[in-house]
Design a protein around this motif. Structure first.
Motif, PDB file in Angstrom:
ATOM      1  N   ASN B 638      -3.328  -0.972   5.496  1.00 23.35           N
ATOM      2  CA  ASN B 638      -3.019   0.272   4.799  1.00 23.35           C
ATOM      3  C   ASN B 638      -4.310   0.917   4.306  1.00 23.35           C
ATOM      4  N   ASN B 639      -4.813   1.885   5.050  1.00 25.02           N
ATOM      5  CA  ASN B 639      -6.030   2.566   4.618  1.00 25.02           C
ATOM      6  C   ASN B 639      -5.715   3.932   4.027  1.00 25.02           C
ATOM      7  N   ASP B 640      -4.549   4.061   3.491  1.00 22.41           N
ATOM      8  CA  ASP B 640      -4.134   5.311   2.838  1.00 22.41           C
ATOM      9  C   ASP B 640      -4.268   5.118   1.322  1.00 22.41           C
ATOM     10  N   ASP B 641      -3.902   6.133   0.552  1.00 21.38           N
ATOM     11  CA  ASP B 641      -4.047   6.004  -0.894  1.00 21.38           C
ATOM     12  C   ASP B 641      -2.717   5.778  -1.601  1.00 21.38           C
ATOM     13  N   MET B 642      -1.671   5.371  -0.846  1.00 20.08           N
ATOM     14  CA  MET B 642      -0.413   5.022  -1.494  1.00 20.08           C
ATOM     15  C   MET B 642       0.219   3.856  -0.725  1.00 20.08           C
ATOM     16  N   PRO B 643       1.193   3.194  -1.341  1.00 18.53           N
ATOM     17  CA  PRO B 643       1.724   1.987  -0.683  1.00 18.53           C
ATOM     18  C   PRO B 643       2.554   2.341   0.556  1.00 18.53           C
ATOM     19  N   HIS B 644       2.569   1.440   1.521  1.00 19.67           N
ATOM     20  CA  HIS B 644       3.396   1.578   2.728  1.00 19.67           C
ATOM     21  C   HIS B 644       3.885   0.217   3.167  1.00 19.67           C
ATOM     22  N   ASN B 645       4.941   0.201   3.982  1.00 23.25           N
ATOM     23  CA  ASN B 645       5.325  -1.038   4.661  1.00 23.25           C
ATOM     24  C   ASN B 645       5.625  -0.694   6.109  1.00 23.25           C
ATOM     25  N   VAL B 646       5.960  -1.709   6.887  1.00 25.14           N
ATOM     26  CA  VAL B 646       6.400  -1.502   8.269  1.00 25.14           C
ATOM     27  C   VAL B 646       7.692  -2.274   8.424  1.00 25.14           C
ATOM     28  N   VAL B 647       8.763  -1.573   8.765  1.00 23.73           N
ATOM     29  CA  VAL B 647      10.070  -2.216   8.894  1.00 23.73           C
ATOM     30  C   VAL B 647      10.588  -1.941  10.298  1.00 23.73           C
ATOM     31  N   GLY B 668      14.033  -1.646  -5.790  1.00 25.30           N
ATOM     32  CA  GLY B 668      13.167  -1.364  -4.655  1.00 25.30           C
ATOM     33  C   GLY B 668      11.892  -2.195  -4.605  1.00 25.30           C
ATOM     34  N   PRO B 669      11.074  -2.123  -5.658  1.00 32.23           N
ATOM     35  CA  PRO B 669       9.785  -2.821  -5.582  1.00 32.23           C
ATOM     36  C   PRO B 669       9.926  -4.317  -5.277  1.00 32.23           C
ATOM     37  N   GLU B 670      10.822  -5.001  -5.964  1.00 28.36           N
ATOM     38  CA  GLU B 670      10.892  -6.449  -5.718  1.00 28.36           C
ATOM     39  C   GLU B 670      11.444  -6.766  -4.342  1.00 28.36           C
ATOM     40  N   MET B 671      12.173  -5.816  -3.752  1.00 30.68           N
ATOM     41  CA  MET B 671      12.679  -6.050  -2.397  1.00 30.68           C
ATOM     42  C   MET B 671      11.741  -5.465  -1.355  1.00 30.68           C
ATOM     43  N   GLN B 672      10.546  -5.088  -1.785  1.00 33.08           N
ATOM     44  CA  GLN B 672       9.580  -4.475  -0.875  1.00 33.08           C
ATOM     45  C   GLN B 672      10.163  -3.226  -0.227  1.00 33.08           C
ATOM     46  N   TYR B 673      11.177  -2.645  -0.869  1.00 30.79           N
ATOM     47  CA  TYR B 673      11.889  -1.475  -0.343  1.00 30.79           C
ATOM     48  C   TYR B 673      12.535  -1.758   1.005  1.00 30.79           C
ATOM     49  N   VAL B 674      12.902  -3.032   1.256  1.00 29.57           N
ATOM     50  CA  VAL B 674      13.592  -3.381   2.502  1.00 29.57           C
ATOM     51  C   VAL B 674      15.025  -3.757   2.153  1.00 29.57           C
ATOM     52  N   LYS B 685       5.685  -6.881   3.809  1.00 36.31           N
ATOM     53  CA  LYS B 685       5.955  -6.546   2.411  1.00 36.31           C
ATOM     54  C   LYS B 685       5.383  -5.150   2.161  1.00 36.31           C
ATOM     55  N   LEU B 686       5.533  -4.663   0.950  1.00 41.17           N
ATOM     56  CA  LEU B 686       4.935  -3.386   0.596  1.00 41.17           C
ATOM     57  C   LEU B 686       3.429  -3.608   0.436  1.00 41.17           C
ATOM     58  N   ILE B 687       2.649  -2.895   1.216  1.00 43.26           N
ATOM     59  CA  ILE B 687       1.206  -3.129   1.245  1.00 43.26           C
ATOM     60  C   ILE B 687       0.528  -2.088   0.368  1.00 43.26           C
TER      61      ILE B 687
END
Lengths: 612, 726
Positions: B638-647, B668-674, B685-687
């Motif tokens: 994740n080279n952006d300035d906000m969190p991301h994941n890959v699902v 959401g946060p504890e479930m990594q938004y999945v 996970k949420l990166i």
């Protein structure tokens, strides 16, 4: 969590512009200039008769070829009464940075030939709408004699000529043609930069050969030549730097990468690097890390001559530069500079770059400039983030006056620190003349011609709220221009922002869309109008006041080093601009400056013209 | 040509059908069915970065812009299918961020002053640019000034942004008076400093004749929220307190009183700058803790949980359309720049204190929503810009109009505090069985820290058990008896299991966030014993063919647990400590879908993929190709300035999973938004920005175009790609 990321991006864009360009706005040279002595004509070869040394000079901007000298030293003047001729310096140059001041007479024509071969035109182009290569600051054309045909002349980007009788500044950075061991040319001469009155007119311009009248052969070196057969012209403060030394060399570097969780580098003496290696190129790309790190380079720096070396460190995060163990640039954010005095030979260099905010891009740049050495990059191009330059946003003149309120960064001189005026307004007229005005105090700050405003700093990304004049700026003053004086000897008061005697009331547009400013000052009600006259060559200001304020209200038109009366109504200020007024001014010395004051009576108005 | 049409026509048709979400076989209505967004076409070259909007007496709209212009827009309703007409009224002003019409003039706040514009000669352009009041500026870029809001007495409120430090670039500071303040200015130009504690007070509005403002998440500000501003208030950010002891200041709070209770964590002298980060294992300090001890500290009336109900709160407007804008007369609508949407707030006053509930309302605007103004037909003009901050809507600026279609959505219209819990009022009658079943609801209380760190995690989360529910006879409201409510806390009230009586629809937006400051007096609800039909206050039993039964803690009712024939409510009843809720989402993502160590029996991966991001919510690769059944090693940086994941999800499931992730709310946060779903195959996970994760998985055995998507709130619509399994 957006943080200030975008703001860093806009900071990066402007900083990158700064970093990648070879010509920072305020040129800081490690090596000081040498000056061509104008105490006598010894610096010149067999000076022709029309040339002489003078102590002071003046010209009436309305009289053709008018240029009058007084005895003394410091000025080189050409007064061709019956024909004149070109003058050549004893000095011969190759790569050179040259800056000088010149004064044209009305209708006059001269030129500066680099190496005696490549001419930068000097002409009285004051007030001209469309300019060509033959106008002031143009690169004169080349010439095919048998066809009587010209080619490769380059017009100045914009017309920034000042009025005749005013000193103008020319800055030239020139690279001589290069030849191989057999004398064959392998690189053209180049004008790296030509700037007139602070505005770049040409950049990185290749010259395929001598311009008209410059002969045919090209060479490593040649004298400076000034044209003297086309009218009166004067010069002073001719300064130069010869750039004859070879470039600075950076030897093979050892690099080490450390895990870091702080914004500034920790003490590395006890830490083990996560990775290390050797590199011939200075770049952050040696490591495979984008987020948090400290990267240290150590190696050898070879300099060809004794002298001061000026370094610019661009660390996208924080950085430090040490030479021979001495801190030249201490710990700090982003882009900073430092100077080291070094002897010719090898020196130990240490560069430390730390980044903790993982979402900032990696970037490391190191520039150096030295005695007889042009500013060069020690890093490779890919070490700094590329492709982030903003698209420029220009405000142009229109058929009605264009008004723009924005922060204006006022500088008394091109090299002085900027003073940000927060409640400023700039107005650009269809006559292609503009001014900036401080609404908080009713101060006329600066004037210019050429383009109107570069609004990129304000409107790209978040912006910083400011814009830059897109022309050659004549700074006037940033101090309030109205005050109540008990007597004509009372010094001008210092201004208290907290308890300001000014209260701005805004402005109203007249039928031509030109603003008339209203404000209260010292209990009076003032009305202030600035309009272009004489096809935009001049600005005319009219202030009237009414009301029941107390005391003698004065307008301080000028506070400067030197005010010279040229005629009954015309005054020359510091050789930089004229003030013309029919009113009877109060001229005085006060606080080490010369001042020109105009008394303002309630119910009356005063008018003056600014000519530059 | 016509054969060509034959091929593209279905695609065209498909693209213009209203977007509808699917659950199983059913097509459910979306926001677009109830409120339509009409985009006003702007002529080329008109940079309408809206900073202010005002409705003129004749129904025309005036828009002020960040480029310093004021435009008057005629026929903004585009009647008779005609274009709106844009006329430039004024120009040359310094980043205008507000606009108000008053007494024949337009008033606006630019960076350095409150300006009055008058067209004296009637040519349609302003000739008088009067400085009503000019305030100091330091010249820092962030010192924006917003407003004015015109108060009933004719005075005007302007709010002022702070600057940031040079060395401590994260810390808001007030360099000159009155940055970080709200100012009250009369039309004659008399200024009084009104309140302080503001950091980035872009959001301003008048409610009941009172000034309200909303701040943005930042240092000291855990989340945006709606604050009732009264004279002398301190609303949280300490920067403006620098001027609080000036004689003109009505603010009694002093800086040292705040700093001794909440450590500002300045860099010690002589040390390198240290940006304060969140301290994980500490007892959170809340602004309400400070408010208990320091008089003059004002808490948000209604918090707008960050990331859920916006990330950069802007304009506040009140619906006074008399029903022309739908069923929410009298309620507030608040814009959000970053998430390009509008949220809705039901406000009530209990014991003299404002509080209430906030809900999602309408997303999908073209750029960042900054200003709103009511049209004369009860529609809402939405002025937008995103320059410098980005937004979910990708246009850099624009002007749109939001209009009610006339259809009433099935929503929680109001959530009211009661002596023993909450009362939810619905826009349409509910199906009583689902509405009376505690399993249809989940309530969690939480708050935010007050600290010098940028933003705050959600803290002190606690489940609020539902002791009983009574649905009104007319089915338009339900009273919930709720335990463990805490004053000053935000209560997430999810009603996922509730269905409408007619059509058995789920709620269009099934979660409300109630900020509770005061508990009203009133009669407590009498709850029936287990197994009996619930009684409403009037004592009549429900008579709708199904009996709603209120569940009780400690027992599970299987037969009478409220499962009807048509809806699936998931787990029935309640256990004592955890609520599994109607959707079956537990606090952890399902196991086995995120493997971060290479399985021992692999030997090596068949394919290694590196994925990262591009600016503008994009993966750097839009398609990944793998062989069916192959062993895949995927590294996401994740080279952006906000969190991301890959699902990784089933073909076509990106929207459904993305929506389900949004609905996780606080979980959401504890479930990594999945979300837990069989359609989710594998995920990271949420990166966090600047970090990376590697996962290992076997590609599906069935070839096809699967998908991968980022399910962080607001991203799923654009940040996705295709996993082509061959």
């Amino acid at each position: 969590m957006r943080l200030n990321m975008q703001h860093i991006h806009s900071k990066l864009r402007r900083a990158w512009l700064f970093g990648l360009s070879c010509w920072p706005l305020a040129a800081v040279h490690a090596q000081s200039h040498q000056t061509i002595s104008l105490n006598d004509l010894r610096a010149f070869r067999t000076p022709p008769a029309s040339w002489a040394i003078a102590g002071s000079i003046s010209a009436d901007p309305g009289k053709n070829h008018d240029l009058r000298t007084e005895t003394g030293t410091g000025i080189l003047a050409n007064l061709p009464v019956s024909g004149g001729a070109d003058i050549y310096t004893q000095l011969e140059h190759g790569d050179i940075d040259l800056d000088l001041e010149f004064m044209m007479a009305k209708g006059s024509n001269s030129g500066i030939y680099l190496q005696g071969k490549y001419e930068i035109q000097l002409l009285d182009s004051w007030g001209k709408e469309n300019v060509t290569f033959g106008d002031c600051g143009g690169v004169y054309e080349r010439w095919i004699e048998h066809k009587q045909q010209g080619y490769e002349g380059y017009a100045p980007r914009i017309n920034v000529s000042r009025a005749p009788g005013l000193w103008q500044k020319m800055e030239i950075s020139f690279a001589a043609p290069r030849f191989d061991q057999y004398g064959r040319k392998i690189a053209n001469a180049r004008l790296l930069r030509v700037a007139l009155n602070g505005v770049n007119l040409h950049e990185n311009l290749e010259l395929t050969g001598p311009t008209r009248g410059g002969g045919i052969a090209e060479a490593n070196r040649g004298p400076l030549r000034i044209q003297g057969d086309h009218g009166p012209v004067a010069f002073r403060n001719i300064r130069y730097r010869l750039l004859d030394n070879p470039p600075i060399q950076l030897g093979e570097l050892k690099w080490e990468q450390f895990a870091t969780t702080t914004d500034f580098a920790p003490d590395l003496s006890t830490l083990k690097p996560k990775a290390s290696g050797k590199t011939k190129m200075l770049t952050h790309e040696v490591m495979n890390e984008n987020s948090q790190f400290t990267l240290r380079f150590t190696g050898k720096l070879s300099v060809p001559a004794d002298g001061d070396y000026h370094f610019d460190l661009h660390a996208y995060g924080s950085g430090t530069l040490r030479i021979d163990g001495n801190e030249i640039i201490g710990k700090g954010w982003w882009f900073r500079s430092g100077t080291a005095n070094l002897s010719a030979g090898d020196h130990q260099v240490e560069i430390i770059y730390t980044k903790k905010e993982s979402w900032w891009p990696n970037g490391l740049g190191l520039f150096v400039e030295g005695p007889g050495i042009r500013r060069q990059a020690l890093h490779i191009e890919s070490s700094v983030p590329l492709g982030q330059m903003a698209r420029q946003i220009f405000l142009d003149y229109e058929s009605e006056p264009v008004l723009m309120r924005c922060f204006i960064d006022f500088r008394r001189h091109p090299d002085s620190a900027a003073h940000r005026i927060t409640h400023a307004i700039s107005v650009g007229f269809p006559e292609k003349t503009a001014y900036s005005y401080n609404l908080s105090t009713g101060t006329l700050l600066q004037v210019w011609k050429g383009g109107f405003l570069d609004a990129t700093p304000m409107w790209d990304d978040r912006g910083d709220g400011s814009s830059q004049p897109n022309g050659s700026v004549l700074p006037l003053t940033d101090e309030p221009q109205l005050a109540v004086l008990a007597t004509s000897e009372t010094p001008w008061p210092t201004f208290n922002k907290e308890n300001s005697p000014f209260r701005p009331r805004g402005y109203e547009l007249d039928d031509n869309g030109r603003p008339v400013y209203q404000y209260e000052a010292y209990g009076f009600s003032a009305s202030d109008k600035i309009i272009p006259t004489s096809d935009g060559r001049q600005l005319e200001r009219t202030i009237s006041c009414k009301g029941s304020g107390q005391g003698n209200l004065y307008l301080r038109v000028v506070s400067s080093k030197e005010i010279k009366a040229v005629s009954a109504t015309l005054y020359l200020v510091d050789g930089a601009y004229f003030i013309e007024t029919a009113a009877k001014p109060l001229l005085r010395n006060s606080g080490g400056q010369q001042e020109l004051l105009l008394p303002l009576d309630a119910g009356n108005s005063i008018t003056y013209q600014l000519i530059w | 040509m016509s054969r060509y049409l034959l091929y593209i026509l279905p695609a065209l048709l498909w693209s213009i059908l209203p977007a509808q979400s699917q659950t199983g076989d059913k097509l459910l209505p979306t926001e677009n069915d109830y409120y339509k967004i009409v985009t006003l076409p702007l002529p080329e070259g008109l940079v309408l970065e809206v900073g202010g909007l005002a409705t003129l007496p004749n129904g025309n709209i005036a828009a002020s812009t960040r480029r310093g212009e004021v435009w008057v827009i005629e026929n903004p309703y585009m009647l008779n299918g005609q274009y709106p007409h844009y006329r430039r009224f004024a120009s040359g002003l310094h980043e205008i961020l507000g606009l108000a019409y008053k007494d024949g003039a337009l008033y606006l706040a630019q960076r350095g002053e409150l300006t009055r514009l008058v067209d004296k000669d009637g040519d349609g352009k302003a000739d008088l640019y009067e400085t009503v009041y000019a305030w100091p500026l330091s010249g820092h870029y962030h010192e924006y000034s917003f407003g004015p809001i015109v108060a009933p007495d004719g005075s005007m409120y302007v709010t002022c942004n702070v600057a940031f430090g040079d060395q401590e670039w994260w810390r808001g500071e007030s360099r000159v008076p009155w940055r970080g303040w709200t100012l009250r200015i009369t039309p004659d130009g008399e200024m009084e400093p009104f309140a302080t504690g503001m950091r980035s007070p872009c959001s301003i509005g008048l409610v009941d004749g009172e000034l309200f403002y909303g701040d943005n998440q930042g240092d000291w500000m855990g989340s945006g929220g709606l604050v009732h501003v009264q004279k002398g208030d301190f609303t949280g950010h300490p920067a403006g307190l620098r001027w609080a002891d000036r004689p003109e200041s009505p603010v009694k709070v002093r800086l040292d009183e705040i700093y001794k209770r909440a450590d500002p964590r300045f860099t010690p002298p002589g040390k390198d700058p240290i940006k304060p980060e969140n301290i994980e294992n500490e007892t959170p300090k809340l602004l309400s803790d400070i408010a208990k001890e320091v008089p003059g500290v004002k808490l948000p009336a209604v918090w707008l949980p960050h990331g859920i109900l916006g990330i950069s709160t802007s304009e506040i407007v009140t619906d006074r359309s008399g029903g022309a804008f739908g069923p929410f007369e009298g309620q507030l609508f608040i814009g959000d720049q970053g998430q390009s949407k509008i949220v809705r707030v039901f406000l009530e006053k209990i014991n003299g204190v404002y509080q209430g509930a906030a809900f999602q309302f309408r997303e999908g605007f073209q750029s960042g929503v900054l200003r709103m103004s009511w049209g004369h037909d009860g529609s809402l003009f939405v002025g937008q810009t995103n320059r410098g901050w980005g937004s979910t809507g990708k246009d850099p600026y624009g002007l749109e109009r939001l209009a009610w279609t006339g259809k009433t959505p099935f929503e929680m219209k109001e959530i009211r505090a009661k002596v023993d819990g909450f009362e939810i009022v619905f826009t349409q009658p509910v199906d009583k069985a689902t509405a009376a079943n505690p399993a249809s609801y989940a309530i969690t209380g939480f708050s935010y820290k007050y600290h010098p760190v940028y933003g705050s995690p959600v803290v002190n989360q606690q489940n609020c058990p539902i002791k009983g529910i009574v649905v009104a006879d007319d089915g338009l409201s339900a009273r919930l008896v709720v335990d463990k409510l805490r004053l000053t806390y935000i209560h997430e009230i999810k009603a996922e299991g509730v269905r409408s009586y007619s059509g058995s629809l789920p709620l269009l937006h099934n979660t409300g966030y109630y900020t509770l400051h005061a508990i009203p007096d009133g009669e407590k609800l009498s709850l029936p014993a287990a197994g009996h039909a619930g009684h409403s206050a009037t004592g009549q039993t429900a008579n709708r063919g199904r009996s709603g039964v209120s569940g009780q803690t400690g027992t599970t009712q299987t037969g009478a647990s409220g499962q009807t024939g048509t809806t699936q409510t998931g787990a029935s009843g309640q256990t004592g400590t955890t609520q599994t809720g109607a959707s079956g989402q537990t606090g952890k993502p399902a196991a086995g879908k995120r493997i971060t160590k290479m399985p021992a029996d692999w030997g090596k991966a068949d394919k290694s993929i590196t994925l990262s991001t591009l600016p503008g919510l994009k993966y750097d690769q839009g398609m990944l190709t793998v062989k069916a059944g192959s062993k895949v090693k995927l590294t996401f940086t994740n080279n952006d300035d906000m969190p991301h994941n890959v699902v990784f999800v089933n073909p076509g499931a990106a929207d459904e999973i993305g929506k389900a992730a949004m609905a996780l709310g606080l979980k959401g946060p504890e479930m990594q938004y999945v979300p837990n779903s069989p359609k989710v195959l594998h995920h990271t996970k949420l990166i966090q920005p600047g970090t990376a994760e590697t996962i290992y998985f076997k590609a599906p055995s069935q070839p096809g175009d699967y998908m991968y998507v980022c399910t962080f709130p607001g991203h799923y619509q654009v940040m996705r790609g295709i996993l082509r399994v061959q």
